[in-house]
Motif scaffolding. Structure first.
Motif, PDB file in Angstrom:
ATOM      1  N   VAL A 105       0.832  -1.195   0.000  1.00  0.00           N
ATOM      2  CA  VAL A 105       0.000   0.000   0.000  1.00  0.00           C
ATOM      3  C   VAL A 105       0.870   1.250   0.000  1.00  0.00           C
ATOM      4  CG1 VAL A 105      -1.735   1.286   1.282  1.00  0.00           C
ATOM      5  CG2 VAL A 105      -1.935  -1.177   1.060  1.00  0.00           C
ATOM      6  N   MET A 112       0.509   6.867  -6.593  1.00  0.00           N
ATOM      7  CA  MET A 112      -0.629   7.780  -6.775  1.00  0.00           C
ATOM      8  C   MET A 112      -0.218   9.235  -6.593  1.00  0.00           C
ATOM      9  SD  MET A 112      -3.161   5.899  -7.526  1.00  0.00           S
ATOM     10  CE  MET A 112      -3.027   4.164  -7.788  1.00  0.00           C
TER      11      MET A 112
ATOM     12  N   LEU B  61      -3.952   8.356  -2.359  1.00  0.00           N
ATOM     13  CA  LEU B  61      -4.482   7.001  -2.492  1.00  0.00           C
ATOM     14  C   LEU B  61      -5.995   6.998  -2.368  1.00  0.00           C
ATOM     15  CD1 LEU B  61      -3.684   3.880  -2.510  1.00  0.00           C
ATOM     16  CD2 LEU B  61      -4.092   3.988  -0.067  1.00  0.00           C
ATOM     17  N   PRO B 261      -5.334   0.668 -11.691  1.00  0.00           N
ATOM     18  CA  PRO B 261      -4.902   1.362 -10.475  1.00  0.00           C
ATOM     19  C   PRO B 261      -6.044   1.743  -9.546  1.00  0.00           C
ATOM     20  CG  PRO B 261      -4.626   2.760 -12.412  1.00  0.00           C
ATOM     21  CD  PRO B 261      -5.004   1.425 -12.913  1.00  0.00           C
ATOM     22  N   ALA B 264      -6.755  -1.169  -7.398  1.00  0.00           N
ATOM     23  CA  ALA B 264      -5.674  -1.317  -6.425  1.00  0.00           C
ATOM     24  C   ALA B 264      -5.852  -0.312  -5.292  1.00  0.00           C
ATOM     25  CB  ALA B 264      -4.326  -1.114  -7.113  1.00  0.00           C
ATOM     26  N   ALA B 265      -6.148   0.938  -5.638  1.00  0.00           N
ATOM     27  CA  ALA B 265      -6.299   1.966  -4.617  1.00  0.00           C
ATOM     28  C   ALA B 265      -7.478   1.642  -3.700  1.00  0.00           C
ATOM     29  CB  ALA B 265      -6.491   3.337  -5.271  1.00  0.00           C
ATOM     30  N   SER B 268      -6.657  -1.136  -1.416  1.00  0.00           N
ATOM     31  CA  SER B 268      -5.670  -0.647  -0.444  1.00  0.00           C
ATOM     32  C   SER B 268      -6.350   0.102   0.683  1.00  0.00           C
ATOM     33  CB  SER B 268      -4.669   0.300  -1.125  1.00  0.00           C
ATOM     34  OG  SER B 268      -3.960  -0.351  -2.127  1.00  0.00           O
TER      35      SER B 268
END
Lengths: 269, 297, 346
Positions: A105, A112, B61, B261, B264-265, B268
């Motif tokens: 993470v 990001m 994120l 993504p 994934a975020a 997470s």
């Protein structure tokens, strides 16, 4: 509780079997497999150009991460313990956050933020500095995971020693800086060192976060941990992976010894 | 330097029971030379550091996870493979937390109450998982329990392999949490119970265990929080089989690799929530237990 | 121990660390190589950052030294990165520094053309940008205990098939296209082809390794009965002495692995020279020796014995080209095979 001889032995056996079976035996197996072909083979395997580059990179990252963590860690600890900062609880929680975040993470969050389509993505375009897939990314990832250690080791010490000496120094005419350097710093040195050792151990051993943000070039952007993984998975070089793992284990054991020694020193105060 | 001029506000700030905003010199202090208050600078620096390193990435994120709206977030988290990974991870982590609760307490007991040659080495060994890189743990366990196992036990690509790997890295948590409490434990109460005729089991259950319980729970909770997010130690031994041995961190990595993504975020953020919740509950529980003890004593 | 001695100790330790770190490092991970033997990076030839898919390292281990021995390649240093084709392509698109790329499937190069990193004329040469290739083959355990000969045998009950995840791996796409083409008679009978894939993926594929190499690893570690892979990968592991053999079914698919140069890379000149080198007869022979099917007709003739010709060799052109195949079969959420995979993991 009345401890019978039998129950004592039984408990002892159970505990030892578990600890040794879980920890010691696997390590002995690896050591055997690494050194069985001879110590020479081990040294050859960790002296390939890629391995040396990996060691250099790991040490370089540690050399950048540690001073930053020492400086900011001490300032943060002082801010929490000495200065009545508003929102101390929040700062405490933020400092403890890295413990709760999975390494993957961490990697994803950094992508990001710093990735080419991330919030700071324009940075690369304007300055040419590559964060993700470059050294800064790996450094930032390592700082993230090692951030709490020094703060958490120094802050309790600051609480414990109290402010009397520092106040006395102030009334005697010492400047803030002098007070820090000659009163505070020596007082926290064992907590600081312990935190430093923990930081080094964690920085050398970071894997999950770094694998997400590294370009993975052998000789350029592979740390020792990435080298172990790459040798096993990509190169099918099992022995090489064992050798690199043994090298890392050696560093870990050295860290462990330091930790044990320092632990005694700082609880002795 | 400016030592003498500023000792006044340093001492005042240190001793003042009501410190105003950190760094600002107390109001009404006559004229003083213009200088950026070190304290404000320090706090600002700390704030900036923590923000850039910790808060901003996590904020990015969270925002990324909501890029496809709440519906997209929900779809990503409830995708069958994601749920499968969560199920596997939670199951294995709970098992490991329980194993640690029992064995960790046992080990702490033996280290505190018993005496045998080599005890100091065993005690130092407990910290090894903290110092060892996770990928090394993975390869170490794989060499013993993998395809070339010298003892013929092959656990790679099974859930038991995951349990062993996670038990390895979380070993110190309960042990180190319980040890200090055991050391402090007053043996008088135990002896009193024994002299009143209580068996060992009863004494343990009703005298010792309640005192140890907060430490055990705290350690097991930390072990759980660490286990759910673990990656390096399971990556080689787990086998990454979706729905069977794929843990959440591996699922997240897979989503990044197949260029999703947002998924994934989202997952997470879900994983983070689990860890935060665990630690938050622990903190609450720990606070309550502490207050109870203070009231009792 | 006063502060001074403490500081001294700290400095000594750091100095020791820094000094040990100053020993030379390089890219080679072969025992016995020394960094000093490598020309320092930034020397006359320049550095080429090579990003490739998972399995061709065995080929590059031969080709890079040969190139460096040649006139055009003197003094050129190589940094190599291998991984799942789709994942590598994604990384390069996201900014990883690359000069030369070699992916498993064409769409992974097209992605970079669309991102402006690769020149649109990358496949303008006579071989359409493809210096080597392979065929899809079925790898089984030594002795072929389950008697696998053809695609239908894979659907026998109890047969577990190892093939990578088509969303990250190029190998996976080839592996699925082979039986698809065979069953659908070159895309004519789509339904038949998709039915086969559906049964295969739904009932016989249990794990999802991210690349061709990871699939091989999983298979060698004991998972599955059958591995679908490149013929060159099968040859690679057989030559390493692993207890496996490979069976090429009568109808299979022609694998073509493209290469391209990143036009904005720092090492573009050296990369272009290297790219051209790959088509020379000398290089083609090296590819063949490493187990890859060369594209040069003469060299292919020389090595005909090593590379048996299957009865029917389907090609991507038969199915309408990569653009068509990718959008109808593999595209996220809408492609027919993509949907089968998503359904299978439910």
């Amino acid at each position: 509780m009345i401890a019978t001889r039998r129950s004592t032995l039984a408990l002892r056996a159970l505990a030892l079997v578990y600890v040794l079976g879980l920890l010691a035996v696997p390590i002995l197996v690896i050591l055997y497999r690494t050194f069985e072909p001879g110590v020479g083979a081990f040294f050859d395997s960790i002296r390939t150009p890629a391995a040396i580059a990996a060691l250099n990179l790991s040490l370089l990252i540690v050399a950048i991460v540690v001073p930053l963590n020492v400086v900011f860690g001490i300032v943060t600890a002082i801010a929490l313990a000495r200065w009545r900062v508003p929102g101390r609880g929040v700062v405490q929680a933020v400092v403890d956050l890295p413990f709760a975040v999975s390494p993957i993470v961490v990697g994803v969050s950094l992508i990001m933020l710093w990735g080419s389509s991330g919030w700071f993505g324009g940075l690369e375009a304007s300055t040419g500095v590559k964060v993700i897939f470059g050294l800064p990314g790996m450094v930032i990832a390592t700082i993230f995971v090692t951030l709490p250690f020094i703060v958490r080791e120094v802050e309790p010490v600051l609480h414990e020693i109290g402010t009397e000496q520092e106040q006395a120094a102030s009334t005697l005419g010492a400047s803030g800086w002098q007070t820090f350097w000659r009163i505070t710093l020596p007082a926290i040195r064992w907590g600081l060192t312990y935190g430093l050792v923990l930081t080094v151990a964690r920085a050398l051993g970071e894997f999950g976060a770094v694998i997400m943000v590294s370009s993975g070039f052998p000789g350029v952007s592979q740390t020792l941990t990435l080298l172990v993984h790459s040798r096993y998975i990509d190169d099918h070089n099992t022995y090489g992976a064992y050798a690199a793992a043994t090298l890392l284990m050696g560093l870990a054991v050295a860290t462990l010894l330091l930790m044990t020694l320092l632990d005694r020193k700082r609880s002795a105060r | 330097m400016t030592a003498t001029t500023h000792r006044h506000d340093d001492v005042r700030a240190l001793t003042s029971p009501v410190a105003t905003t950190a760094g600002a010199p107390p109001a009404g202090e006559g004229h003083r030379p213009r200088r950026v208050p070190t304290r404000a600078l320090g706090v600002g620096v700390v704030g900036l550091w923590l923000s850039v390193i910790v808060l901003l990435p996590l904020a990015a994120l969270t925002v990324a996870s909501l890029e496809e709206g709440l519906a997209g977030f929900w779809d990503a988290v409830t995708a069958p493979a994601a749920l499968g990974a969560l199920r596997t991870t939670l199951l294995v982590s709970v098992v490991v937390a329980l194993v640690n609760a029992v064995m960790g307490t046992l080990i702490a007991w033996v280290l505190v109450r018993d005496e045998f040659p080599g005890q100091r080495i065993v005690n130092a060994l407990i910290d090894l998982p903290f110092a060892l890189p996770t990928i090394v743990a993975s390869i170490v366990l794989l060499s013993l329990y993998g395809p070339n196992s010298p003892v013929g036990v092959q656990l790679n690509a099974t859930r038991w392999g995951l349990v062993v790997a996670l038990a390895f890295v979380t070993l110190p948590f309960v042990v180190r949490s319980v040890q200090p409490v055991l050391i402090e434990l007053d043996r008088e109460v135990e002896e009193a119970a024994a002299s009143l005729g209580a068996s060992n089991a009863t004494t343990f259950r009703r005298v010792v265990l309640p005192t140890l319980a907060p430490a055990i729970i705290s350690g097991a909770g930390l072990a759980f929080a660490r286990a759910v997010g673990e990656y390096g130690s399971v990556v080689l031994i787990g086998g990454n089989i979706p729905r069977e041995t794929q843990v959440v961190s591996q699922y997240i990595q897979q989503q990044i690799e197949i260029d999703r993504p947002v998924n994934a975020a989202a997952v997470s953020v879900a994983l983070l929530s689990i860890s935060f919740l665990t630690l938050f509950v622990l903190r609450l529980w720990g606070g309550r237990a502490q207050r109870r003890e203070e009231r009792a004593s | 121990m006063n502060t001074h001695r403490f500081t001294l100790a700290a400095v000594a330790v750091s100095a020791a660390m820094v000094m040990s770190a100053c020993g030379g490092g390089g890219a080679s991970d072969t025992v016995g190589d020394s960094a000093a033997a490598e020309a320092p990076a930034g020397a006359e030839g320049g550095t080429v950052n090579l990003f490739a898919y998972a399995v061709p390292k065995v080929g590059y281990d031969k080709l890079i030294p040969a190139f460096q021995a040649s006139e055009a390649g003197k003094g050129v240093q190589f940094q190599q990165s291998y991984g799942a084709s789709g994942d590598q392509s994604r990384k390069v698109e996201a900014g990883a520094e690359a000069d030369f790329v070699n992916f498993s499937v064409e769409p992974d190069i097209t992605r970079l053309v669309d991102a402006g990193l690769v020149d649109a004329a990358w496949n303008a040469n006579e071989h359409r940008g493809i210096p080597f290739g392979s065929v899809v083959t079925i790898v089984v355990r030594e002795g072929n205990p389950k008697g696998i000969k053809d695609w239908d045998d894979l659907l026998e009950s109890g047969v577990e098939v190892v093939t990578p995840n088509p969303f990250s791996s190029g190998s996976a796409k080839w592996n699925l296209l082979a039986p698809y083409a065979a069953k659908s008679n070159g895309g004519v009978d789509q339904e038949a082809g998709l039915n086969y894939i559906s049964s295969l993926v739904g009932d016989h594929v249990k794990i999802q390794p991210k690349s061709g190499r990871e699939a091989t690893e999983a298979f060698l570690q004991g998972t599955g009965d059958v591995l679908l892979s490149y013929e060159n990968e099968a040859l690679f592991i057989e030559r390493k002495g692993e207890p496996v053999e490979h069976v090429t079914p009568p109808q299979t698919f022609k694998i073509e692995n493209p290469t391209a140069v990143i036009s904005k890379g720092a090492g573009v000149k050296a990369a272009t020279a290297f790219n051209e080198f790959l088509y020379t007869p000398e290089a083609q022979r090296l590819w063949a020796e490493a187990g890859f099917r060369p594209v040069d007709a003469t060299v292919a003739q020389e090595f005909a014995a090593d590379f048996p010709q299957p009865e029917k060799l389907w090609t991507i052109t038969d199915l309408g080209g990569w653009k068509q195949v990718d959008s109808t079969l593999f595209k996220k959420d809408v492609g027919a095979i993509a949907k089968i995979y998503d359904a299978a993991t439910e």
